[in-house]
Every structure is written in structure tokens, then in C-alpha cells.
Design a protein around this motif. Structure first.
Motif, PDB file in Angstrom:
ATOM      1  N   TYR A  60      15.825  28.703 -19.242  1.00 25.33           N
ATOM      2  CA  TYR A  60      14.493  28.532 -19.822  1.00 25.33           C
ATOM      3  C   TYR A  60      14.573  28.309 -21.327  1.00 25.33           C
ATOM      4  O   TYR A  60      15.511  28.741 -22.003  1.00 25.33           O
ATOM      5  CB  TYR A  60      13.602  29.761 -19.533  1.00 25.33           C
ATOM      6  N   GLY A  61      13.568  27.585 -21.834  1.00 26.65           N
ATOM      7  CA  GLY A  61      13.359  27.468 -23.278  1.00 26.65           C
ATOM      8  C   GLY A  61      11.996  28.066 -23.578  1.00 26.65           C
ATOM      9  O   GLY A  61      10.988  27.641 -22.986  1.00 26.65           O
ATOM     10  N   THR A  62      11.949  29.049 -24.436  1.00 30.68           N
ATOM     11  CA  THR A  62      10.698  29.746 -24.686  1.00 30.68           C
ATOM     12  C   THR A  62      10.552  30.017 -26.180  1.00 30.68           C
ATOM     13  O   THR A  62      11.552  30.100 -26.899  1.00 30.68           O
ATOM     14  CB  THR A  62      10.670  31.079 -23.900  1.00 30.68           C
ATOM     15  N   MET A  63       9.302  30.119 -26.656  1.00 29.27           N
ATOM     16  CA  MET A  63       9.087  30.487 -28.057  1.00 29.27           C
ATOM     17  C   MET A  63       8.565  31.916 -28.174  1.00 29.27           C
ATOM     18  O   MET A  63       8.960  32.668 -29.052  1.00 29.27           O
ATOM     19  CB  MET A  63       8.113  29.504 -28.711  1.00 29.27           C
ATOM     20  N   TYR A  64       7.695  32.291 -27.237  1.00 27.14           N
ATOM     21  CA  TYR A  64       7.090  33.634 -27.334  1.00 27.14           C
ATOM     22  C   TYR A  64       7.206  34.431 -26.042  1.00 27.14           C
ATOM     23  O   TYR A  64       6.583  35.478 -25.907  1.00 27.14           O
ATOM     24  CB  TYR A  64       5.628  33.511 -27.778  1.00 27.14           C
ATOM     25  N   GLY A  65       7.962  33.951 -25.071  1.00 29.63           N
ATOM     26  CA  GLY A  65       8.270  34.772 -23.909  1.00 29.63           C
ATOM     27  C   GLY A  65       7.515  34.439 -22.634  1.00 29.63           C
ATOM     28  O   GLY A  65       7.837  34.988 -21.573  1.00 29.63           O
ATOM     29  N   ASN A  66       6.497  33.552 -22.683  1.00 26.26           N
ATOM     30  CA  ASN A  66       5.753  33.269 -21.456  1.00 26.26           C
ATOM     31  C   ASN A  66       6.625  32.550 -20.419  1.00 26.26           C
ATOM     32  O   ASN A  66       6.582  32.867 -19.222  1.00 26.26           O
ATOM     33  CB  ASN A  66       4.514  32.427 -21.777  1.00 26.26           C
ATOM     34  N   THR A  67       7.426  31.590 -20.878  1.00 22.30           N
ATOM     35  CA  THR A  67       8.295  30.864 -19.936  1.00 22.30           C
ATOM     36  C   THR A  67       9.412  31.786 -19.436  1.00 22.30           C
ATOM     37  O   THR A  67       9.814  31.714 -18.270  1.00 22.30           O
ATOM     38  CB  THR A  67       8.866  29.601 -20.600  1.00 22.30           C
ATOM     39  N   MET A  97       9.080  18.580 -24.932  1.00 18.23           N
ATOM     40  CA  MET A  97       9.878  19.674 -24.379  1.00 18.23           C
ATOM     41  C   MET A  97      10.464  20.527 -25.503  1.00 18.23           C
ATOM     42  O   MET A  97      10.646  20.056 -26.632  1.00 18.23           O
ATOM     43  CB  MET A  97      11.018  19.052 -23.557  1.00 18.23           C
ATOM     44  N   PHE A  98      10.794  21.775 -25.180  1.00 22.93           N
ATOM     45  CA  PHE A  98      11.486  22.644 -26.137  1.00 22.93           C
ATOM     46  C   PHE A  98      12.815  21.963 -26.517  1.00 22.93           C
ATOM     47  O   PHE A  98      13.572  21.542 -25.643  1.00 22.93           O
ATOM     48  CB  PHE A  98      11.727  23.996 -25.471  1.00 22.93           C
ATOM     49  N   PRO A  99      13.111  21.810 -27.803  1.00 23.53           N
ATOM     50  CA  PRO A  99      14.273  20.998 -28.218  1.00 23.53           C
ATOM     51  C   PRO A  99      15.603  21.410 -27.577  1.00 23.53           C
ATOM     52  O   PRO A  99      16.409  20.544 -27.208  1.00 23.53           O
ATOM     53  CB  PRO A  99      14.309  21.181 -29.746  1.00 23.53           C
ATOM     54  N   SER A 100      15.845  22.701 -27.439  1.00 20.84           N
ATOM     55  CA  SER A 100      17.139  23.108 -26.857  1.00 20.84           C
ATOM     56  C   SER A 100      17.229  22.710 -25.388  1.00 20.84           C
ATOM     57  O   SER A 100      18.317  22.402 -24.885  1.00 20.84           O
ATOM     58  CB  SER A 100      17.327  24.624 -26.954  1.00 20.84           C
ATOM     59  N   MET A 101      16.092  22.720 -24.676  1.00 23.05           N
ATOM     60  CA  MET A 101      16.091  22.277 -23.278  1.00 23.05           C
ATOM     61  C   MET A 101      16.313  20.765 -23.214  1.00 23.05           C
ATOM     62  O   MET A 101      17.007  20.257 -22.340  1.00 23.05           O
ATOM     63  CB  MET A 101      14.774  22.670 -22.603  1.00 23.05           C
ATOM     64  N   ASP A 102      15.724  20.060 -24.167  1.00 22.21           N
ATOM     65  CA  ASP A 102      15.923  18.615 -24.230  1.00 22.21           C
ATOM     66  C   ASP A 102      17.417  18.301 -24.379  1.00 22.21           C
ATOM     67  O   ASP A 102      17.952  17.428 -23.696  1.00 22.21           O
ATOM     68  CB  ASP A 102      15.135  18.062 -25.424  1.00 22.21           C
ATOM     69  N   ALA A 103      18.086  19.040 -25.276  1.00 16.49           N
ATOM     70  CA  ALA A 103      19.527  18.820 -25.482  1.00 16.49           C
ATOM     71  C   ALA A 103      20.304  19.130 -24.199  1.00 16.49           C
ATOM     72  O   ALA A 103      21.250  18.414 -23.844  1.00 16.49           O
ATOM     73  CB  ALA A 103      20.029  19.700 -26.626  1.00 16.49           C
ATOM     74  N   LEU A 104      19.888  20.177 -23.502  1.00 15.60           N
ATOM     75  CA  LEU A 104      20.601  20.549 -22.278  1.00 15.60           C
ATOM     76  C   LEU A 104      20.460  19.473 -21.197  1.00 15.60           C
ATOM     77  O   LEU A 104      21.448  19.083 -20.567  1.00 15.60           O
ATOM     78  CB  LEU A 104      20.087  21.889 -21.739  1.00 15.60           C
ATOM     79  N   ILE A 105      19.235  18.975 -21.001  1.00 12.75           N
ATOM     80  CA  ILE A 105      19.093  17.998 -19.906  1.00 12.75           C
ATOM     81  C   ILE A 105      19.784  16.673 -20.262  1.00 12.75           C
ATOM     82  O   ILE A 105      20.286  15.982 -19.389  1.00 12.75           O
ATOM     83  CB  ILE A 105      17.629  17.781 -19.462  1.00 12.75           C
ATOM     84  N   ARG A 106      19.855  16.360 -21.546  1.00 12.94           N
ATOM     85  CA  ARG A 106      20.622  15.168 -21.935  1.00 12.94           C
ATOM     86  C   ARG A 106      22.098  15.359 -21.602  1.00 12.94           C
ATOM     87  O   ARG A 106      22.777  14.428 -21.161  1.00 12.94           O
ATOM     88  CB  ARG A 106      20.459  14.864 -23.425  1.00 12.94           C
ATOM     89  N   ILE A 154      17.211  25.880 -11.718  1.00 12.64           N
ATOM     90  CA  ILE A 154      15.770  25.924 -11.989  1.00 12.64           C
ATOM     91  C   ILE A 154      15.588  25.916 -13.503  1.00 12.64           C
ATOM     92  O   ILE A 154      16.103  26.799 -14.208  1.00 12.64           O
ATOM     93  CB  ILE A 154      15.112  27.166 -11.348  1.00 12.64           C
ATOM     94  N   LEU A 155      14.913  24.886 -13.987  1.00 11.10           N
ATOM     95  CA  LEU A 155      14.781  24.687 -15.430  1.00 11.10           C
ATOM     96  C   LEU A 155      13.333  24.915 -15.855  1.00 11.10           C
ATOM     97  O   LEU A 155      12.403  24.404 -15.226  1.00 11.10           O
ATOM     98  CB  LEU A 155      15.193  23.256 -15.807  1.00 11.10           C
ATOM     99  N   GLY A 156      13.158  25.668 -16.938  1.00 10.10           N
ATOM    100  CA  GLY A 156      11.816  25.940 -17.442  1.00 10.10           C
ATOM    101  C   GLY A 156      11.715  25.658 -18.927  1.00 10.10           C
ATOM    102  O   GLY A 156      12.625  25.976 -19.688  1.00 10.10           O
ATOM    103  N   SER A 157      10.617  25.047 -19.324  1.00  7.64           N
ATOM    104  CA  SER A 157      10.435  24.768 -20.749  1.00  7.64           C
ATOM    105  C   SER A 157       9.007  25.051 -21.181  1.00  7.64           C
ATOM    106  O   SER A 157       8.048  24.697 -20.480  1.00  7.64           O
ATOM    107  CB  SER A 157      10.757  23.293 -21.039  1.00  7.64           C
ATOM    108  N   CYS A 158       8.882  25.640 -22.332  1.00  8.26           N
ATOM    109  CA  CYS A 158       7.573  25.683 -22.973  1.00  8.26           C
ATOM    110  C   CYS A 158       7.321  24.306 -23.602  1.00  8.26           C
ATOM    111  O   CYS A 158       8.185  23.426 -23.539  1.00  8.26           O
ATOM    112  CB  CYS A 158       7.537  26.787 -24.036  1.00  8.26           C
TER     113      CYS A 158
END
Ligand code: FEO
Length: 404
Positions: free
Chosen positions: A256-263, A316-325, A306-310
Motif C-alpha cells: 500500500y501507499g498511504t499518506m494518513y493511514g486510510n489505505t 497515484m501515490f508516487p512510491s506506488m507509481d514507481a513500484l508498478i513501473r 494486492i496493491l493499494g494506493s491513496c
């Protein structure tokens, strides 16, 4: 340093690197790395690959301690031109000016472009041999493991396969050099992280190489990184076979990529439901915290992802973007996929993950789950449903594998 014999006339002359933090300036070296080079000190002297340039002094001293100050290196065999192994080539040439450099056509193109070396070369093709005087070396072209010029060298006398990066590992050799001198548990994850991030993209070439080597009688596999294989050769060959066929274990990697914990909260709900439904191997990673190389390695281990992004600025959350690339670039195949995420105002994270899901050739097990703000009844139920669908597919696959 003590001399490390592989056989009577074959020696390990590698060096450890505990200083570099990022291999290829990309991959964290939490356990360091070693650059393995080997020398055959027989009637003729043949050196197989060199080391990274920063270790040249130590390396040249090691060489001389084995062959002595008078003997010359007759052949320098370059199985792989990446500078972690070719970095000391020009220094070998300076110290041993008559040494003949052995490589293939592509090796020599790179040798000239990298180091301006284009003389005293001996070009070899697939299955060519050279004679060191009572000892023959045969060359197997194994392109794209993991560069176009990569090849392997086989010592017919002692049955030593010098394999380049293939069958290698991150991690220094802390006293133990051979696979039976050390606890392989220390290397297990690093062998897979090395394979999955450095070699794995070229799975079909791994399969070709394994077929080419199938009838070769091997006593030792000497890779350019990690332990020398002599007691667990079948294990490393079968790992490479399995990984390059994308055979995985039952389990799910949730990232997951999250900023405040919801994801992140959604990830926890999904994980709990997976376990309730009998999936014991569930791993959760925060993509902003865990380097992609460790996550990719886990994806090579487990079938479910299972991938999750805020959302971040309508994307998309930048770190998740880097991961899927990185996943796309690695061309990983044969996985089950689920997608989830959250947003506060504009969205974008789940939208991009759904585009990824459409483009990658993985089986999507469930509709994506997107929640606005924090967890609520509807998104909770949909997370549960996603997890149940993933668990159901994994169990179906388990049942299909059980012989009737
Ligand atoms: Fe270890 Fe591809 O160099």
C-alpha cells in the motif's frame, strides 16, 4: 589473506564490498555484496572476470599472492562486461600486457566503448574451447543473463562452471565462500532478490541457458556474486528453473501507499480476511518505506498481489507509481491481482492501478475497492469481498495442484 582453493589449480580471488550502499546505484545492499573473480593457475594462467574498480589494489595483491610475482596472466576471460566485473580489466592489461582477452563479438564491442581496449583479443563463439595445456575451457553463449554479451566458461577438467551473474546473490562472503561452509538461510532472500531484480526480466533466456547446461557435468558453479555452489547445485538450478517459470507459493503480498493511514487500514482488513480464509503467507509492505527490490522479490515468491494506493494530486501515490513501473519493466507473469485505495477529493490512485491491472497480463480476482476518506461499512464489506475472492482463487489453484 588465506588462499581459497576450489580445486588444486583453481582459486577464488573475489573481494567483498561492505561500503557501497546501492548496487547499480539502485538496489540497497543491506548485507553488502561480493565481486567474485577466479584464477586457474595451471600450465597457463587464466583469469575469469575481474572485480569492481574500487577494489583493484586488493584484487591485484590477491592475484599475485597466488601466481607469484614472475608469472604472467595468459588469458583474461570476460564472461560479463558490466563494470562490477570488468572494472579492473584495464589494470590487468597494464600489469600483464601480454594477456589475451577472451570474449565474444559483443564483449569486444563493449570493451572498446568502455575502456578503449581493442588489441590482443581472442574471440569465441558458442561451444568454442581453448587449451590451457592439459586443461580445456569451453564457452557457452548465454545472452541476456542479463546483458547481450553474457557467456559462461566451463572447465572440463575440474567441471567448474563460471556462470557470470547467473546463480549469484547479494550479500558478502563473511569467511564462508562455499555453500556448505555457511548457513544458506543468511542468503536465501538475497539470492531471490538478486534473481528477481537483476536476472528475472530475462526468464526465457534463463530457460534457454538451463536447457543448454542440462547435460553439462558440474561439480562447482562459480558465479560472480555470492557463494560458490558445490553441495547444493541442484537447489540453485531448481530455484532458477522455478523462478523463470514463475512458479510461486500460496500467499499474498499486499502493498500500500498511504499518506494518513486510510489505505493502510484497508490493507489490514484485507490481510485479516485472507488469513481467516486459510491463507497463511500474507505480507504487508508500505511502498514508501520498503524498497521496491524487496517487494519484487516477495512477488516472485507468492502468487497473490494486492496493491493499494491513496490519491496524490489527482494521481497515484508516487512510491506506488514507481513500484508498478518496476513490476511492468520486470515483465513478471502468472499472478493474481487485486486493487484498492482511498482518496480525499480528486481520486486518481485506484484509477491508475486499474489501468495497470488492465495492461498487465495477470488475473484480476475482484472488482477494485475505492473509498472516500476513512473506512466505512461499504468499503469494509468490499475489502472483505476482495480478500475472499483472492483466497478463493488461491484455494482453487491449490486443489488443482493436488493429484487426483
Ligand atoms: Fe554483477 Fe551484471 O553484473
Amino acid at each position: 589473506m588465506q588462499k581459497v582453493n576450489i580445486s588444486e589449480h583453481v582459486y577464488w580471488v573475489g573481494v567483498n564490498d561492505r561500503r557501497t550502499t546501492l548496487f547499480e546505484n539502485m538496489w540497497p545492499l543491506c548485507k553488502g555484496v561480493c565481486y567474485n573473480s577466479y584464477i586457474i593457475n595451471d600450465e597457463k594462467v587464466a583469469l575469469v572476470d575481474t572485480v569492481e574498480v574500487s577494489a583493484t589494489d586488493e584484487y591485484l595483491e590477491k592475484l599475485e599472492s597466488i601466481i607469484g610475482p614472475e608469472r604472467q596472466v595468459d588469458y583474461l576471460i570476460i564472461n560479463h562486461m558490466e563494470p562490477d566485473h570488468s572494472g579492473a580489466v584495464k589494470f590487468i592489461r597494464q600489469k600483464y600486457p601480454d594477456c589475451k582477452i577472451v570474449g565474444n563479438k559483443k564483449t569486444f564491442e563493449m570493451l572498446e566503448k568502455f575502456y578503449g581496449i581493442n588489441t590482443n583479443l581472442h574471440e569465441v563463439k558458442d561451444m568454442d574451447e581453448i587449451d590451457l595445456g592439459g586443461r580445456k575451457l569451453r564457452f557457452y553463449m548465454t545472452p541476456m543473463l542479463h546483458w547481450p554479451e553474457t557467456m559462461m566458461t566451463y572447465d572440463l577438467k575440474d567441471k567448474v562452471l563460471f556462470s557470470g551473474d547467473a546463480f549469484g546473490s547479494f550479500g558478502t562472503l563473511d569467511g564462508g565462500v562455499f555453500d556448505d561452509e555457511l548457513n544458506l538461510d543468511f542468503y536465501e532472500d538475497e539470492i531471490r532478490r538478486y534473481y528477481s531484480n537483476i536476472v528475472g526480466k530475462f526468464a526465457k533466456f534463463v530457460q534457454k541457458a538451463l536447457k543448454k547446461l542440462a547435460d553439462v557435468d558440474i561439480n562447482y558453479i562459480c558465479a560472480t556474486h555470492g557463494p560458490i555452489w558445490r553441495s547444493h547445485i541442484d537447489k540453485i538450478l531448481s530455484d532458477y528453473d522455478r523462478w523463470s517459470r514463475y512458479q510461486t507459493e500460496e500467499g499474498v503480498v499486499i502493498v500500500y501507499g498511504t499518506m494518513y493511514g486510510n489505505t493502510e487500514q484497508m490493507a489490514d482488513v484485507i490481510a485479516r480476511e485472507l488469513v481467516v480464509h486459510g491463507i497463511k503467507n500474507v505480507r504487508i509492505y508500505d511502498c514508501a518505506k520498503t524498497h521496491a527490490s524487496y517487494i519484487i522479490s516477495e512477488i516472485y515468491k507468492y502468487k497473490g498481489v494486492i496493491l493499494g494506493s491513496c490519491a496524490y494530486n489527482n494521481d497515484m501515490f508516487p512510491s506506488m507509481d514507481a513500484l508498478i513501473r518496476k513490476i511492468e519493466n520486470s515483465e513478471i507473469k502468472e499472478h493474481l491481482l487485486g486493487v484498492f485505495g482511498s482518496f480525499a477529493w480528486g481520486g486518481g490512485g485506484v484509477k491508475r492501478l486499474n489501468e495497470f491491472a488492465k495492461n498487465i497480463d495477470w488475473e484480476v480476482v475482484s472488482d477494485s475497492v475505492e473509498q472516500k476518506g476513512g473506512m466505512h461499512d461499504i468499503s469494509f464489506d468490499r475489502c472483505i469481498s476482495l480478500a475472499q475472492n483472492m483466497a478463493h482463487r488461491l484455494k482453487q489453484l491449490r486443489e488443482e495442484e493436488v493429484p487426483a
